[in-house]
Design a protein around this motif. Structure first.
Motif, short mmCIF file in Angstrom:
data_model
loop_
_atom_site.label_atom_id
_atom_site.label_comp_id
_atom_site.label_asym_id
_atom_site.label_seq_id
_atom_site.Cartn_x
_atom_site.Cartn_y
_atom_site.Cartn_z
N THR A 323 0.83 -1.20 0.00
CA THR A 323 0.00 0.00 0.00
C THR A 323 0.87 1.25 0.00
O THR A 323 0.58 2.23 -0.71
CB THR A 323 -0.93 0.01 1.23
N GLN A 348 -5.79 3.03 5.56
CA GLN A 348 -5.56 1.72 4.95
C GLN A 348 -4.54 0.89 5.74
O GLN A 348 -4.72 -0.31 5.92
CB GLN A 348 -5.07 1.90 3.51
N ARG A 351 -6.05 -0.49 8.93
CA ARG A 351 -6.96 -1.60 8.64
C ARG A 351 -6.18 -2.88 8.35
O ARG A 351 -6.51 -3.95 8.85
CB ARG A 351 -7.85 -1.23 7.45
#
Length: 363
Positions: A323, A348, A351
């Motif tokens: 990511t 992100q 998570r």
């Protein structure tokens, strides 16, 4: 003419330049490769050897040396017009005149077109040396008019030796870690050894760990921390640009534009460096959890990595590293609004990392 020294490794570049000095130079060269690997130092050394006076070239005091650098983030046509005027002046002392064009990848279209005319029909006494970080931003016609001199990323061993030379007080583990983070670039070594840069690096690593360790982690707060770090770099760039402006014959408007471009460039570069640090940390979680500690970049932080890395966390750490890499690519290709993009990134990351290792959140 003997070979010259002054830049590490780069065997192919040395071979080509030594041959040029021995057999006579071409009219134009293009030094290309990643930033911070010795291109600038090599260009200055080459110019010094061509003009027979390395000391005055190093000080930019030789009358047959012309140096052009970007004004902010671009080289514009006015700068090329000034160079073209100088280009048709015969040498003052040496047998030739040397033109160093740093940041050639930042030529805008008008400037590139104007420079091309002189590369096609140069005076016999002129040698142009273009120095570029990115070949893709230069037109094929300009590239075809120059002899390419490639530069590669430096070996980790070379960077580690340079760090040890500059900072002998560091332990072997610390030097090795900085060498890996530097990624084969000596310009990053300069920043990593700077006390303020070291403090900023520590702050980034604290943010990286807080994503999965702090129950009350706030993506906006993490984003603001990184933006604060980038703002510090921008302020430093502002001070340097303002000092340099005093030595340049610029209008007040040009000085203001140059300063703003320098600040924007420094801020963007620091955001990119923060992202690289984050990606390296999450990649290290993966390699340490997999039992491959020797491949870790942060060898000076193995205690924390051993504490944090678990087999259960592997999927989340892999996803986090990817990511960050994707966000880095977007920053490189697009003009993103940094604060919002970083906040979205941390959402992100939280998570991905907490879902794979809930125990680390303290719940």
């Amino acid at each position: 003419m003997p070979s010259f020294q002054g830049f590490p490794e780069q065997a192919e570049a040395r071979r080509l330049l030594d041959a040029a000095l021995a057999e006579g130079p071409a009219h134009a060269y293009l030094f290309h490769g990643p930033a911070g690997v010795g291109k600038r130092r090599a260009a200055i050394g080459f110019a010094g050897a061509l003009l027979g006076d390395p000391g005055r070239v190093e000080r930019r005091a030789h009358p047959d040396l012309y140096v052009l650098e970007p004004l902010g983030d671009q080289i514009r046509i006015d700068a090329i017009r000034e160079l073209r005027h100088d280009l048709h002046m015969r040498p003052f002392e040496a047998d030739r005149r040397v033109y160093l064009i740093f940041g050639a990848h930042s030529l805008n279209d008008e400037a590139a077109d104007a420079l091309l005319k002189d590369l096609e029909e140069p005076p016999p006494y002129a040698v142009a040396v273009l120095v570029a970080d990115d070949l893709g931003q230069l037109s094929e016609t300009i590239r075809s008019r120059c002899q390419a001199v490639p530069f590669r990323r430096l070996a980790e061993k070379t960077v580690r030796e340079e760090i040890a030379r500059r900072a002998p007080e560091l332990s072997e583990e610390e030097a090795a870690s900085l060498a890996r983070v530097a990624g084969g670039r000596l310009d990053r070594v300069d920043r990593l050894l700077d006390p303020q840069a070291a403090r900023r690096r520590e702050a980034v690593l604290e943010v990286a760990r807080s994503v999965y360790r702090e129950p009350g982690f706030e993506p906006r707060g993490a984003s603001e921390t990184l933006m604060g770090i980038a703002a510090e770099r921008a302020a430093e760039a502002k001070e340097r640009a303002q000092a340099e402006n005093e030595e340049l014959a610029l209008t007040p408007r040009e000085k203001e534009q140059r300063t703003r471009r320098a600040m924007r460039g420094a801020e963007r570069e620091e955001v990119m460096l923060c992202l690289e640090e984050l990606e390296a940390w999450y990649r290290d979680l993966v390699v340490v959890a997999a039992g491959a500690e020797s491949a870790a970049a942060h060898v000076d932080r193995l205690t924390e990595l051993r504490e944090d890395a678990t087999v259960e966390q592997l999927p989340g750490a892999e996803a986090a590293a990817e990511t960050v890499r994707e966000t880095w690519r977007l920053f490189e290709e697009l003009q993103l609004q940094a604060g919002l993009a970083l906040e979205a990134l941390f959402v992100q990351l939280r998570r991905a990392l907490v879902s794979s290792a809930p125990a680390l959140t303290g719940n």
